[in-house]
Design a protein around this motif. Structure first.
Motif, mmCIF file in Angstrom:
data_model
loop_
_atom_site.group_PDB
_atom_site.id
_atom_site.type_symbol
_atom_site.label_atom_id
_atom_site.label_comp_id
_atom_site.label_asym_id
_atom_site.label_seq_id
_atom_site.Cartn_x
_atom_site.Cartn_y
_atom_site.Cartn_z
ATOM 1 N N ALA A 189 38.673 23.892 27.263
ATOM 2 C CA ALA A 189 39.478 25.086 27.044
ATOM 3 C C ALA A 189 38.805 26.319 27.628
ATOM 4 O O ALA A 189 39.454 27.180 28.228
ATOM 5 C CB ALA A 189 39.713 25.273 25.550
ATOM 6 N N PHE A 190 37.486 26.360 27.484
ATOM 7 C CA PHE A 190 36.744 27.483 28.062
ATOM 8 C C PHE A 190 36.906 27.518 29.574
ATOM 9 O O PHE A 190 37.110 28.583 30.167
ATOM 10 C CB PHE A 190 35.247 27.365 27.731
ATOM 11 C CG PHE A 190 34.804 28.348 26.701
ATOM 12 C CD1 PHE A 190 35.029 29.697 26.896
ATOM 13 C CD2 PHE A 190 34.181 27.925 25.539
ATOM 14 C CE1 PHE A 190 34.639 30.611 25.939
ATOM 15 C CE2 PHE A 190 33.795 28.838 24.583
ATOM 16 C CZ PHE A 190 34.022 30.185 24.784
ATOM 17 N N MET A 246 43.465 41.599 38.419
ATOM 18 C CA MET A 246 43.833 42.812 37.684
ATOM 19 C C MET A 246 43.873 43.958 38.680
ATOM 20 O O MET A 246 43.009 44.824 38.647
ATOM 21 C CB MET A 246 42.771 43.101 36.617
ATOM 22 C CG MET A 246 42.632 42.004 35.600
ATOM 23 S SD MET A 246 43.770 42.232 34.273
ATOM 24 C CE MET A 246 42.669 42.265 32.901
ATOM 25 N N ASP A 247 44.818 43.926 39.585
ATOM 26 C CA ASP A 247 44.738 44.942 40.614
ATOM 27 C C ASP A 247 45.184 46.290 40.055
ATOM 28 O O ASP A 247 46.354 46.580 39.890
ATOM 29 C CB ASP A 247 45.501 44.538 41.879
ATOM 30 C CG ASP A 247 47.000 44.580 41.741
ATOM 31 O OD1 ASP A 247 47.656 45.049 42.653
ATOM 32 O OD2 ASP A 247 47.498 44.142 40.677
ATOM 33 N N THR A 248 44.187 47.071 39.734
ATOM 34 C CA THR A 248 44.486 48.413 39.267
ATOM 35 C C THR A 248 44.823 49.259 40.482
ATOM 36 O O THR A 248 44.084 49.297 41.451
ATOM 37 C CB THR A 248 43.288 49.031 38.547
ATOM 38 O OG1 THR A 248 42.132 48.727 39.325
ATOM 39 C CG2 THR A 248 43.126 48.481 37.155
ATOM 40 N N ASP A 249 45.949 49.896 40.397
ATOM 41 C CA ASP A 249 46.394 50.701 41.519
ATOM 42 C C ASP A 249 45.648 52.026 41.522
ATOM 43 O O ASP A 249 45.598 52.719 40.517
ATOM 44 C CB ASP A 249 47.899 50.934 41.383
ATOM 45 C CG ASP A 249 48.503 51.333 42.692
ATOM 46 O OD1 ASP A 249 47.834 51.184 43.719
ATOM 47 O OD2 ASP A 249 49.645 51.798 42.683
ATOM 48 N N THR A 250 45.061 52.332 42.650
ATOM 49 C CA THR A 250 44.396 53.616 42.756
ATOM 50 C C THR A 250 45.066 54.431 43.853
ATOM 51 O O THR A 250 45.701 53.884 44.741
ATOM 52 C CB THR A 250 42.916 53.449 43.115
ATOM 53 O OG1 THR A 250 42.831 52.625 44.266
ATOM 54 C CG2 THR A 250 42.142 52.829 41.985
ATOM 55 N N GLY A 251 44.910 55.720 43.785
ATOM 56 C CA GLY A 251 45.531 56.531 44.814
ATOM 57 C C GLY A 251 45.350 58.002 44.578
ATOM 58 O O GLY A 251 44.678 58.426 43.646
ATOM 59 N N ILE A 252 45.934 58.786 45.466
ATOM 60 C CA ILE A 252 45.882 60.233 45.360
ATOM 61 C C ILE A 252 47.178 60.697 44.704
ATOM 62 O O ILE A 252 48.261 60.429 45.217
ATOM 63 C CB ILE A 252 45.707 60.866 46.746
ATOM 64 C CG1 ILE A 252 44.405 60.383 47.379
ATOM 65 C CG2 ILE A 252 45.740 62.377 46.663
ATOM 66 C CD1 ILE A 252 44.206 60.848 48.784
ATOM 67 N N VAL A 253 47.046 61.343 43.574
ATOM 68 C CA VAL A 253 48.233 61.747 42.827
ATOM 69 C C VAL A 253 48.675 63.131 43.261
ATOM 70 O O VAL A 253 47.865 64.037 43.405
ATOM 71 C CB VAL A 253 47.946 61.720 41.314
ATOM 72 C CG1 VAL A 253 49.162 62.147 40.537
ATOM 73 C CG2 VAL A 253 47.505 60.346 40.892
ATOM 74 N N LEU A 275 39.386 26.417 31.278
ATOM 75 C CA LEU A 275 40.743 26.908 31.542
ATOM 76 C C LEU A 275 40.786 28.424 31.461
ATOM 77 O O LEU A 275 41.351 29.106 32.319
ATOM 78 C CB LEU A 275 41.710 26.338 30.510
ATOM 79 C CG LEU A 275 42.471 25.078 30.909
ATOM 80 C CD1 LEU A 275 43.131 24.489 29.694
ATOM 81 C CD2 LEU A 275 43.504 25.438 31.950
ATOM 82 N N LEU A 276 40.167 28.935 30.404
ATOM 83 C CA LEU A 276 40.148 30.373 30.171
ATOM 84 C C LEU A 276 39.487 31.098 31.340
ATOM 85 O O LEU A 276 40.006 32.083 31.866
ATOM 86 C CB LEU A 276 39.386 30.663 28.883
ATOM 87 C CG LEU A 276 39.322 32.123 28.438
ATOM 88 C CD1 LEU A 276 40.672 32.587 28.004
ATOM 89 C CD2 LEU A 276 38.319 32.281 27.322
ATOM 90 N N TRP A 324 41.608 31.095 34.424
ATOM 91 C CA TRP A 324 42.692 32.081 34.315
ATOM 92 C C TRP A 324 42.170 33.497 34.600
ATOM 93 O O TRP A 324 42.782 34.266 35.331
ATOM 94 C CB TRP A 324 43.303 32.007 32.919
ATOM 95 C CG TRP A 324 44.480 32.887 32.778
ATOM 96 C CD1 TRP A 324 44.517 34.140 32.254
ATOM 97 C CD2 TRP A 324 45.798 32.598 33.222
ATOM 98 N NE1 TRP A 324 45.772 34.644 32.347
ATOM 99 C CE2 TRP A 324 46.584 33.713 32.942
ATOM 100 C CE3 TRP A 324 46.390 31.495 33.845
ATOM 101 C CZ2 TRP A 324 47.934 33.773 33.242
ATOM 102 C CZ3 TRP A 324 47.736 31.564 34.140
ATOM 103 C CH2 TRP A 324 48.493 32.679 33.841
ATOM 104 N N LEU A 325 41.038 33.785 34.011
ATOM 105 C CA LEU A 325 40.478 35.125 34.183
ATOM 106 C C LEU A 325 40.153 35.406 35.644
ATOM 107 O O LEU A 325 40.322 36.512 36.131
ATOM 108 C CB LEU A 325 39.207 35.284 33.350
ATOM 109 C CG LEU A 325 39.431 35.552 31.869
ATOM 110 C CD1 LEU A 325 38.104 35.611 31.149
ATOM 111 C CD2 LEU A 325 40.170 36.849 31.683
ATOM 112 N N THR A 353 43.735 35.634 37.883
ATOM 113 C CA THR A 353 44.615 36.796 37.740
ATOM 114 C C THR A 353 43.892 38.013 38.285
ATOM 115 O O THR A 353 42.820 38.376 37.825
ATOM 116 C CB THR A 353 44.986 37.082 36.276
ATOM 117 O OG1 THR A 353 43.795 37.036 35.515
ATOM 118 C CG2 THR A 353 45.999 36.115 35.767
#
Lengths: 156, 190
Positions: free
Chosen positions: B17-18, B30-37, B20-21, B24-25, B28
């Motif tokens: 199970a570990f 975790m594409d955090t979107d960055t940019g100029i606001v 598998l975990l 999964w980690l 996936t």
């Protein structure tokens, strides 16, 4: 006064690990539920430009994306195209797109809706300007130019 | 005769199970979107005249379709743009041709000379997006550096490390993001 107890007779029973797999599976399920994978397949090539002064976009649920870039399928030519959700669209469809995005959020969050422009670095500004004008007209003022973080040293 | 089937050892279940975990980690993103606001201005009202702004208060940045820069009427360079913008916005020597300042009372900072300067960024339809972002980045960097300096002077930490909401507000008020993007024009063609 305490004495050391004799070993053997009163040993602590080992902690049962039989429920361990269940706990791990729960964790796995939790992760699977919480991580949201974006379900958009890109039809345009996007190589975001790099910049140093980037900010993280918070609250992913309140971001709608507009993709602009040359199509990945070469038979469609190299002219920059706009992709909304899963298909190629034109400038005229942006207003409707923004409205549906707004409808999908609840009333309180609508003001916070940010539009993230994911644009390929070789796209000419003409298309981007058109999109920006369209966004201004429908009142989606908060925008974000999606860029990747670059180390601050290499400038220029 | 009923022979007892030995129980399957479930001890390694946790490890499976570990695995598998972890799988999964890793997979996936975790594409955090960055940019100029940025904040777009509302569409112009045809009935109201645009406000008159003195020439000395405007910092003109033009980018043409060959990605060349013109800064304040001269040929500019992306490498010096940041320093020029900083000088324009801070006007340390109170020069005649650099923007005026108005005295404002900002809670947390007291009387502060807020620059009236506005950066006007104009690009062509043929400008590449990459160049546009580089220019935007340099302008943002100039503002961020000014904010950092002020924040260090007043609060002792960099602007990005400030946690006090009122301090952040004060700095933002003292050095606003005054980048105006001109109404688009089609000069150089596509």
């Amino acid at each position: 006064m305490a004495r050391f107890k004799k070993e053997g007779s009163k040993e602590l029973p080992a902690i049962s690990t039989s429920s361990m797999p269940d706990i791990i599976f729960l964790m796995l399920c939790f992760f699977m539920m919480t991580t949201s994978t974006r379900e958009v397949t890109l039809k345009v090539r996007i190589k975001a430009p790099e910049a140093t002064e980037v900010q993280k976009l918070e609250k992913k649920a309140l971001v709608s994306y507009i993709y602009i870039g040359p199509p990945t399928q070469t038979k469609l030519g190299t002219e920059s195209r706009i992709q909304l959700n899963d298909s190629f669209r034109t400038i005229g469809d942006i207003a409707e797109f923004i409205f549906t995005e707004r409808e999908a959020r609840n009333e309180v969050d609508r003001q916070m809706l940010t539009t993230s422009l994911k644009v390929d670095k070789e796209v000419k500004m003409g298309v981007v300007t058109d999109v920006k004008q369209e966004l201004r007209n429908v009142g989606a003022f908060k925008i974000n130019y999606s860029t990747r973080k670059r180390a601050p040293k290499s400038n220029g | 005769m009923a022979r007892k089937i030995p129980e399957i050892n479930a001890g390694s279940m946790a490890d499976i199970a570990f695995l598998l975990l972890i799988f999964w980690l890793v997979t996936t993103t975790m594409d955090t979107d960055t940019g100029i606001v940025r904040r777009l201005p509302p569409p112009p009202d045809p009935n109201t005249k645009p406000p008159d702004i003195k020439e000395r208060n405007v910092f003109n940045v033009l980018v043409n379709k060959n990605d060349r820069l013109m800064v304040e009427g001269r040929v500019g360079d992306i490498r010096t743009l940041r320093a020029e913008t900083k000088e324009f916005l801070s006007n340390p020597a109170n020069k005649e041709d650099l923007p005026e300042k108005r005295l404002e009372n900002i809670p947390g900072l007291g009387q502060f000379q807020v620059s009236k300067g506005i950066i006007s960024l104009k690009n062509d339809r043929g400008t590449s997006y990459d160049m546009y972002i580089q220019v935007q980045n340099e302008l943002t960097a100039a503002i961020n550096e000014l904010r950092d300096e002020l924040s260090k002077q007043k609060f002792g930490v960099k602007f990005s490390d400030l946690s006090d909401k009122s301090a952040i507000d004060a700095i933002q008020k003292a050095i606003p993001v005054s980048i105006s993007e001109a109404e688009p024009e089609n000069i150089g063609g596509k």
